[in-house]
Write a protein that holds these residues in place. Structure first.
Motif, PDB file in Angstrom:
ATOM      1  N   ARG A 131       0.814  -1.222   0.000  1.00 44.39           N
ATOM      2  CA  ARG A 131       0.000   0.000   0.000  1.00 44.39           C
ATOM      3  C   ARG A 131       0.845   1.269   0.000  1.00 44.39           C
ATOM      4  O   ARG A 131       0.479   2.259  -0.622  1.00 44.39           O
ATOM      5  CB  ARG A 131      -0.948  -0.050   1.209  1.00 44.39           C
TER       6      ARG A 131
ATOM      7  N   ALA B 162       1.490   2.279  -3.414  1.00 41.20           N
ATOM      8  CA  ALA B 162       0.340   2.171  -4.329  1.00 41.20           C
ATOM      9  C   ALA B 162       0.012   3.498  -5.012  1.00 41.20           C
ATOM     10  O   ALA B 162      -0.343   3.510  -6.197  1.00 41.20           O
ATOM     11  CB  ALA B 162      -0.884   1.644  -3.582  1.00 41.20           C
ATOM     12  N   PHE B 163       0.113   4.615  -4.301  1.00 41.58           N
ATOM     13  CA  PHE B 163      -0.177   5.893  -4.952  1.00 41.58           C
ATOM     14  C   PHE B 163       0.794   6.127  -6.105  1.00 41.58           C
ATOM     15  O   PHE B 163       0.383   6.468  -7.222  1.00 41.58           O
ATOM     16  CB  PHE B 163      -0.105   7.066  -3.964  1.00 41.58           C
ATOM     17  N   ASP B 164       2.086   5.920  -5.840  1.00 37.73           N
ATOM     18  CA  ASP B 164       3.064   6.161  -6.895  1.00 37.73           C
ATOM     19  C   ASP B 164       2.869   5.213  -8.068  1.00 37.73           C
ATOM     20  O   ASP B 164       3.019   5.611  -9.220  1.00 37.73           O
ATOM     21  CB  ASP B 164       4.490   6.041  -6.337  1.00 37.73           C
TER      22      ASP B 164
ATOM     23  N   LEU C 107      -0.002   3.785  -8.972  1.00 36.76           N
ATOM     24  CA  LEU C 107      -1.237   4.213  -9.656  1.00 36.76           C
ATOM     25  C   LEU C 107      -0.955   5.431 -10.537  1.00 36.76           C
ATOM     26  O   LEU C 107      -1.430   5.530 -11.676  1.00 36.76           O
ATOM     27  CB  LEU C 107      -2.308   4.506  -8.610  1.00 36.76           C
ATOM     28  N   LEU C 108      -0.116   6.342 -10.021  1.00 36.16           N
ATOM     29  CA  LEU C 108       0.260   7.524 -10.795  1.00 36.16           C
ATOM     30  C   LEU C 108       1.104   7.139 -12.003  1.00 36.16           C
ATOM     31  O   LEU C 108       0.941   7.702 -13.095  1.00 36.16           O
ATOM     32  CB  LEU C 108       1.025   8.482  -9.877  1.00 36.16           C
TER      33      LEU C 108
ATOM     34  N   LEU D 262      -5.162   0.873 -17.100  1.00 38.25           N
ATOM     35  CA  LEU D 262      -5.708   0.264 -15.886  1.00 38.25           C
ATOM     36  C   LEU D 262      -7.120  -0.243 -16.105  1.00 38.25           C
ATOM     37  O   LEU D 262      -8.006   0.520 -16.489  1.00 38.25           O
ATOM     38  CB  LEU D 262      -5.732   1.301 -14.762  1.00 38.25           C
ATOM     39  N   LEU D 263      -7.346  -1.508 -15.821  1.00 31.69           N
ATOM     40  CA  LEU D 263      -8.696  -2.050 -15.874  1.00 31.69           C
ATOM     41  C   LEU D 263      -9.326  -2.033 -14.490  1.00 31.69           C
ATOM     42  O   LEU D 263     -10.488  -1.673 -14.334  1.00 31.69           O
ATOM     43  CB  LEU D 263      -8.666  -3.480 -16.428  1.00 31.69           C
ATOM     44  N   GLU D 264      -8.574  -2.435 -13.481  1.00 34.27           N
ATOM     45  CA  GLU D 264      -9.155  -2.465 -12.132  1.00 34.27           C
ATOM     46  C   GLU D 264      -8.036  -2.429 -11.089  1.00 34.27           C
ATOM     47  O   GLU D 264      -6.958  -2.986 -11.300  1.00 34.27           O
ATOM     48  CB  GLU D 264     -10.013  -3.728 -11.947  1.00 34.27           C
ATOM     49  N   VAL D 265      -8.332  -1.769  -9.964  1.00 32.85           N
ATOM     50  CA  VAL D 265      -7.425  -1.751  -8.820  1.00 32.85           C
ATOM     51  C   VAL D 265      -8.128  -2.451  -7.663  1.00 32.85           C
ATOM     52  O   VAL D 265      -9.261  -2.106  -7.329  1.00 32.85           O
ATOM     53  CB  VAL D 265      -7.054  -0.301  -8.420  1.00 32.85           C
ATOM     54  N   VAL D 266      -7.466  -3.443  -7.093  1.00 37.16           N
ATOM     55  CA  VAL D 266      -8.046  -4.214  -5.986  1.00 37.16           C
ATOM     56  C   VAL D 266      -7.362  -3.751  -4.706  1.00 37.16           C
ATOM     57  O   VAL D 266      -6.147  -3.857  -4.563  1.00 37.16           O
ATOM     58  CB  VAL D 266      -7.828  -5.723  -6.207  1.00 37.16           C
ATOM     59  N   GLU D 267      -8.162  -3.236  -3.792  1.00 31.67           N
ATOM     60  CA  GLU D 267      -7.602  -2.578  -2.625  1.00 31.67           C
ATOM     61  C   GLU D 267      -6.987  -3.548  -1.623  1.00 31.67           C
ATOM     62  O   GLU D 267      -7.244  -4.749  -1.642  1.00 31.67           O
ATOM     63  CB  GLU D 267      -8.685  -1.731  -1.956  1.00 31.67           C
TER      64      GLU D 267
ATOM     65  N   ARG E 111     -14.995  -6.134 -10.391  1.00 35.36           N
ATOM     66  CA  ARG E 111     -15.573  -5.926 -11.717  1.00 35.36           C
ATOM     67  C   ARG E 111     -15.111  -6.989 -12.708  1.00 35.36           C
ATOM     68  O   ARG E 111     -15.896  -7.456 -13.518  1.00 35.36           O
ATOM     69  CB  ARG E 111     -15.194  -4.536 -12.274  1.00 35.36           C
TER      70      ARG E 111
ATOM     71  N   VAL F 155      -1.833  -4.117  -2.566  1.00 32.47           N
ATOM     72  CA  VAL F 155      -2.788  -3.538  -3.510  1.00 32.47           C
ATOM     73  C   VAL F 155      -2.473  -4.136  -4.892  1.00 32.47           C
ATOM     74  O   VAL F 155      -1.308  -4.168  -5.302  1.00 32.47           O
ATOM     75  CB  VAL F 155      -2.672  -2.005  -3.559  1.00 32.47           C
TER      76      VAL F 155
END
Lengths: 296, 296
Positions: free
Chosen positions: B70, B73-75, B77-78, B89-94, B102, B140
């Motif tokens: 985690r 994860a921000f970096d 995702l960015l 990106l299709l999906e992010v699983v937390e 989905r 993540v």
């Protein structure tokens, strides 16, 4: 005639004019002054342009702004990823920076929007013309595509954009459609509305569908109640516009959606643009198609 | 004849077959066994299917997997947001979850891919068939579109996909094109390659350009050296394929790109799929167009 179709009378008298930028400057001078995005941002930064930005700096991509502290940035980025129709991300400006390197390297996000909203603990506490004194080193800024960017292509396709004719802000409505949530961010989809005759609505769908970076195709047309809108004459944001006989209201996902999510997230501090008062970037609308494809 | 065009001889003898899944089961039984994505994932989970997944469960969207703690994860995702061609990106699983709501609510990301890679401190330390014992509550998971998902549309357009004919993995190459960086994540773009005659390359561009969620249009065609590829016969990932006389190599951004970024980010622990050994989702390729448009 269905109840939600325009009758040419129920909303016919509603034309708003309480945004002052245009009125103060006069259309001709304004067009000269804001021939480019940089010139418009300069006018905004100097406090000489304070109005909504629809129709301004034609040809340049406009963007919604959301600023949150770094600790909420992952969840907000995820909220955008999960809700690409209302939140098509154009650029994320990392903590400590105030200029978006791709969209407008010379801009200052603290001063270059005509109006800001400040959210404190889930309340929209004030509107102001700049946010220099509120800025913090841990603020991450998100710039989301705005439907104003497909209005020139609509005009080029021979369609009329009602709020441009009226000289007012686009009407925006809270719907009953929930966004996909991410961390503390959740809430209803907000939509903008432009009325069209049925055949023109189809045309507008094709035109805007080609611009997914700025909300793309509409999400609904026709009966407002089907998406939880009670009264087209009373938008939650922006100004009402007249709907003429035989016209359908057509609804696009709107970048004001995050403002509803901020009300629910109750962050101690967050900043957005004021609805309709967008960040005007250096990116041309004609470059939007290549913005995603570009590797450099 | 330009040096980088296929001659029908230089790579002609290279057909790889060191992936065992297909050979073990036989084509006909396999087609029966993996008629649906769920059936294929069941085979994988049971250890009965261990090969690469190109051409398997035809019609279902396949995805690249990247799992990071985690705190990164921000970096990451960015990094995806800034590099949508290699990282759509299709999906992010937390954190805490192991199924993508989905893409495949019944799946388990710890067991349902045929092969995984484990990265420790910037080194690809091992490949394995499941990662249950390594899983942590703060992981993540990111699922990125994969070009295998546009191969059925290529076939449907009457085009030949070379590695499918050869029964091997797609060849993938490190390029000299840098990604846009985000935090510790940076590195070169990785591409997959499929050879086509010039007119078919145009057709393949139109076909794949309609699928931006799975890398979309190619990023280059022709001279490999122009994007820093020295030798098409020696891909960094996957298997080489023959290029026939008069064919152009055509290059698509590839979801293995994050694996190069993980080598540089030097996270203590991260997990990915092994190149070509993808996560097979419940989403049909025919639904991809609507995946972004859908509000629910």
């Amino acid at each position: 005639m269905l109840a939600w179709m325009g009758t040419g009378s129920s909303n016919g008298a509603i034309v708003a004019g309480h945004h002052t930028g245009q009125a103060q400057m006069g259309t001709v001078e304004l067009e000269r002054a804001v021939a480019s995005a940089r010139a418009l941002r300069r006018e905004i930064r100097a406090g000489r342009f304070t109005g909504q930005t629809s129709g301004q700096a034609p040809g340049y991509v406009q963007a919604n702004l959301v600023v949150v502290p770094r600790e909420a940035a992952f969840d907000f980025l995820l909220f955008c990823q999960r809700n690409p129709k209302p939140c098509p991300l154009l650029e994320v400006v990392e903590a400590g920076a105030t200029a978006p390197p791709r969209l407008a390297p010379g801009a200052d996000l603290r001063t270059d929007l005509p109006r800001y909203r400040v959210f404190r603990d889930g309340v929209m506490s004030e509107e102001r013309s700049e946010v220099r004194d509120l800025w913090r080193g841990d603020f991450v800024s998100f710039l989301l595509g705005c439907s104003f960017s497909f209005e020139q292509p609509l005009l080029a396709a021979g369609l009329e954009v009602r709020h441009l004719r009226c000289g007012c802000n686009v009407p925006m409505y809270r719907t009953s459609i929930p966004c996909r949530s991410a961390g503390p961010f959740s809430g209803p989809l907000v939509v903008s509305m432009r009325p069209f005759r049925p055949a023109d609505a189809l045309r507008a769908t094709l035109v805007t569908g080609a611009f997914p970076e700025v909300h793309g195709a509409p999400i609904h047309q026709g009966e407002p109640a089907a998406i939880g809108i009670a009264d087209l004459a009373r938008p939650e944001y922006g100004d009402p516009v007249p709907i003429e006989a035989g016209e359908l209201p057509v609804f696009w996902a709107c970048g004001v959606t995050p403002q509803e999510a901020l009300l629910r997230a109750k962050l101690p501090l967050a900043i957005t643009h004021a609805p309709g008062h967008m960040f005007v970037s250096d990116l041309r609308e004609s470059e939007l198609h290549w913005f995603r494809e570009s590797l450099r």
